[in-house]
Scaffold this active site. Sequence first.
Site, PDB file in Angstrom:
ATOM      1  N   MET A   1      32.767  36.577  38.811  1.00  0.00           N
ATOM      2  CA  MET A   1      32.102  37.621  39.601  1.00  0.00           C
ATOM      3  C   MET A   1      32.851  37.986  40.889  1.00  0.00           C
ATOM      4  SD  MET A   1      29.825  38.339  37.421  1.00  0.00           S
ATOM      5  CE  MET A   1      28.708  39.482  38.239  1.00  0.00           C
TER       6      MET A   1
ATOM      7  N   LEU B   1      39.567  40.668  41.133  1.00  0.00           N
ATOM      8  CA  LEU B   1      40.910  40.083  41.182  1.00  0.00           C
ATOM      9  C   LEU B   1      41.904  41.125  41.684  1.00  0.00           C
ATOM     10  CD1 LEU B   1      40.690  38.231  37.777  1.00  0.00           C
ATOM     11  CD2 LEU B   1      40.748  37.154  40.040  1.00  0.00           C
TER      12      LEU B   1
ATOM     13  N   ASN C   1      38.211  40.594  30.124  1.00  0.00           N
ATOM     14  CA  ASN C   1      36.913  40.511  30.798  1.00  0.00           C
ATOM     15  C   ASN C   1      35.777  40.853  29.837  1.00  0.00           C
ATOM     16  OD1 ASN C   1      35.117  40.308  33.102  1.00  0.00           O
ATOM     17  ND2 ASN C   1      34.997  42.555  33.094  1.00  0.00           N
TER      18      ASN C   1
ATOM     19  N   HIS D   1      31.803  42.134  29.839  1.00  0.00           N
ATOM     20  CA  HIS D   1      30.821  42.779  30.713  1.00  0.00           C
ATOM     21  C   HIS D   1      29.596  43.172  29.887  1.00  0.00           C
ATOM     22  CE1 HIS D   1      29.236  44.785  34.166  1.00  0.00           C
ATOM     23  NE2 HIS D   1      29.154  45.937  33.537  1.00  0.00           N
TER      24      HIS D   1
ATOM     25  N   ASP E   1      35.102  46.183  36.065  1.00  0.00           N
ATOM     26  CA  ASP E   1      34.607  46.196  34.688  1.00  0.00           C
ATOM     27  C   ASP E   1      35.110  47.429  33.938  1.00  0.00           C
ATOM     28  OD1 ASP E   1      33.125  43.762  34.934  1.00  0.00           O
ATOM     29  OD2 ASP E   1      31.683  44.856  36.138  1.00  0.00           O
TER      30      ASP E   1
HETATM   31  C1  GAR Z   1      27.545  37.509  31.286  1.00  0.00           C
HETATM   32  O1  GAR Z   1      26.449  38.321  30.934  1.00  0.00           O
HETATM   33  C2  GAR Z   1      28.783  38.335  31.547  1.00  0.00           C
HETATM   34  O2  GAR Z   1      28.913  39.400  30.664  1.00  0.00           O
HETATM   35  C3  GAR Z   1      28.529  38.781  32.961  1.00  0.00           C
HETATM   36  O3  GAR Z   1      28.094  37.611  33.593  1.00  0.00           O
HETATM   37  C4  GAR Z   1      27.294  36.864  32.650  1.00  0.00           C
HETATM   38  C5  GAR Z   1      27.699  35.404  32.680  1.00  0.00           C
HETATM   39  O4  GAR Z   1      26.820  34.647  31.888  1.00  0.00           O
HETATM   40  N1  GAR Z   1      29.701  39.332  33.578  1.00  0.00           N
HETATM   41  C6  GAR Z   1      29.642  40.365  34.434  1.00  0.00           C
HETATM   42  O5  GAR Z   1      28.604  40.865  34.809  1.00  0.00           O
HETATM   43  C7  GAR Z   1      30.987  40.887  34.917  1.00  0.00           C
HETATM   44  N2  GAR Z   1      30.798  42.032  35.710  1.00  0.00           N
HETATM   45  P1  GAR Z   1      27.203  33.156  31.459  1.00  0.00           P
HETATM   46  O6  GAR Z   1      27.612  32.417  32.748  1.00  0.00           O
HETATM   47  O7  GAR Z   1      25.952  32.592  30.874  1.00  0.00           O
HETATM   48  O8  GAR Z   1      28.328  33.230  30.469  1.00  0.00           O
END
Ligand code: GAR
Length: 198
Positions: free
Chosen positions: A92, A95, A109, A111, A152
């Site tokens: 989060m 980079l 990545n 998303h 993203d």
């Molecule tokens: C996931 O839903 C991923 O897609 C999102 O964070 C969550 C992590 O869940 N990523 C973003 O929002 C990137 N902008 P997790 O720790 O249970 O894998």
Amino acid sequence: MGPGRLVVMASGSGSNLQSVLDACADGTLAAAVVAVVSDRAEAGALARASRAGVPAIHVGAQPGEPRADYDARLADVIAGFGPDLVVLAGWMRLLTVGFLGWFPERVINLHPARPGELPGAHAIERAWQEAIAGERTITGVMVHLVPDEGVDDGPVLATADVAIRPDDTLDSLTARVHETEHRLLVDTLKNVMQRSPA
Ligand code: GAR
């Protein structure tokens, strides 16, 4: 061809990391997670890595540390593991190109939204709120390459739609999006590694 070397970067609970660890363990993915790196010491992802016997490394930013300096330390740690792919699974922090330049075409990545929609944090919650407001009936998941500092955003490797049901709660929608991303992330890594053998 040896198994692909994956470094997973994660800030959160690590459920997507877990799906990758499980797929490596059961042979679905001809790969190994060689390290998990988090910017948060208390991230569940680090505990999941430790349980799986994978090096779990916390790289925390110092107060006031310039992004470029933090990213240089991060890149140094990750490059030491010689990854074929660097997988952002709930990472989060933005980079810098300084970091990305170390791993050209190798940073992927995940998303929880469709391409071009809902960049940034809390994408599932924002999709659900838009659905309640009558503004959307579908959200989704995407996996993409990270070529630059766009949030993203980048060449899409795979995407899947998730329908939002009229009786969905935020929890039920979140669960369905997570199930979809667990599957899509593993499938996409498999495809990417088949296309470019390590
Ligand atoms: C996931 O839903 C991923 O897609 C999102 O964070 C969550 C992590 O869940 N990523 C973003 O929002 C990137 N902008 P997790 O720790 O249970 O894998």
